[in-house]
Design an enzyme around this catalytic site. Sequence first.
Site, mmCIF file in Angstrom:
data_model
loop_
_atom_site.group_PDB
_atom_site.id
_atom_site.type_symbol
_atom_site.label_atom_id
_atom_site.label_comp_id
_atom_site.label_asym_id
_atom_site.label_seq_id
_atom_site.Cartn_x
_atom_site.Cartn_y
_atom_site.Cartn_z
ATOM 1 C CB VAL A 70 -59.759 12.155 -23.977
ATOM 2 C CG1 VAL A 70 -59.997 13.420 -24.770
ATOM 3 C CG2 VAL A 70 -58.406 11.514 -24.321
ATOM 4 C CG ASN A 96 -55.569 13.614 -33.146
ATOM 5 O OD1 ASN A 96 -54.893 13.007 -33.969
ATOM 6 N ND2 ASN A 96 -55.055 14.568 -32.378
ATOM 7 C CE1 TYR A 169 -48.800 6.222 -30.688
ATOM 8 C CE2 TYR A 169 -48.078 4.642 -32.329
ATOM 9 C CZ TYR A 169 -48.648 5.853 -32.008
ATOM 10 O OH TYR A 169 -49.089 6.689 -32.999
ATOM 11 C CE LYS A 173 -52.148 5.465 -32.066
ATOM 12 N NZ LYS A 173 -53.135 6.551 -32.111
HETATM 13 C C1 BGC Z 1 -46.022 7.219 -34.608
HETATM 14 C C2 BGC Z 1 -44.768 7.895 -35.117
HETATM 15 C C3 BGC Z 1 -44.077 7.041 -36.147
HETATM 16 C C4 BGC Z 1 -45.055 6.541 -37.198
HETATM 17 C C5 BGC Z 1 -44.399 5.551 -38.165
HETATM 18 C C6 BGC Z 1 -46.878 6.831 -35.770
HETATM 19 O O1 BGC Z 1 -48.055 6.246 -35.331
HETATM 20 O O2 BGC Z 1 -46.705 8.082 -33.714
HETATM 21 O O3 BGC Z 1 -43.897 8.159 -34.029
HETATM 22 O O4 BGC Z 1 -43.041 7.781 -36.770
HETATM 23 O O5 BGC Z 1 -46.146 5.924 -36.590
HETATM 24 O O6 BGC Z 1 -43.623 4.590 -37.520
#
Ligand code: BGC
Length: 271
Positions: A70, A96, A169, A173
């Site tokens: 994607v 997703n 990450y 988000k």
């Molecule tokens: C992550 C997981 C993690 C969870 C809570 C998710 O967005 O992908 O690896 O366990 O958040 O921390």
Amino acid sequence: MTSRFTLDLTGQVAIVTGASSGLGAASAKALAGAGARVCVNYHRDEHGAHAVREEIERAGGKAIVVGVNVAHEDRVEHLFAKTKEAFGDVHILVANAGLQKDGASDTLSLKDWNTVLDVNLTGQFLCCREAIREFLARGRKPEVSRALGKIICMSSVHQVIPWGGHVNYATSKGGIMLMMKTLAQEYAGRGIRINAICPGAIKTPINHDAWGTPDAETKLKKLIPYGRVGDPEDIANAVVWLASDLSDYVTGASLFVDGGMTLYPGFEDNG
Ligand code: BGC
């Protein structure tokens, strides 16, 4: 009198990205269970994607498999074109697909930063943009769904909880949150509903190390007031609701499905 608002998605077509495992696989199966025809997208795990398709078909549903990354604009166009070719108009996108490339921030490589942002954030944007184009290109069909189209962005509790060792990450988000709200604001007037789901710790391959042994699970549960690690179906149920007319007045929302992880459990008897 029965409500005309229903969880029934018969007559609708859904694309679920990253649907060969985890939250995407559970969401694809749940949407098909609610009557939607589903495009199961994968990037690497073709076998997993076909297993999801077969399970949907065994249960009497309809699904196709399309493999694309994607993060690439032309591949996203291909994903939508293949879905339209098989099933016609698209009504639901579950953006997703996502991954983690963890590491201490001072040693994190630019490559790992870019890979996560490219898939998790840019990839979601490309899919949302294509879905919006697709929705706008056709008129509303109230007999199919009250909204012109529905988009569900898979975010995380880490759109609000900072997460050391996962800066790429968490940034992706956090970005999804404002991307989702901005798109929701921009297209609500044209009948498109865009929301995010923020899962907490759910038992999927992405975080297997965090729940895969009894010790790890006990430690993880300290972060979860509700006292259990989530199942993919906990998220899939929320996906179906957000895709259905039962949530027709909901747009621009972040739905936390996290067993209370964002309730700051450390403060229960402290502070
Ligand atoms: C992550 C997981 C993690 C969870 C809570 C998710 O967005 O992908 O690896 O366990 O958040 O921390």
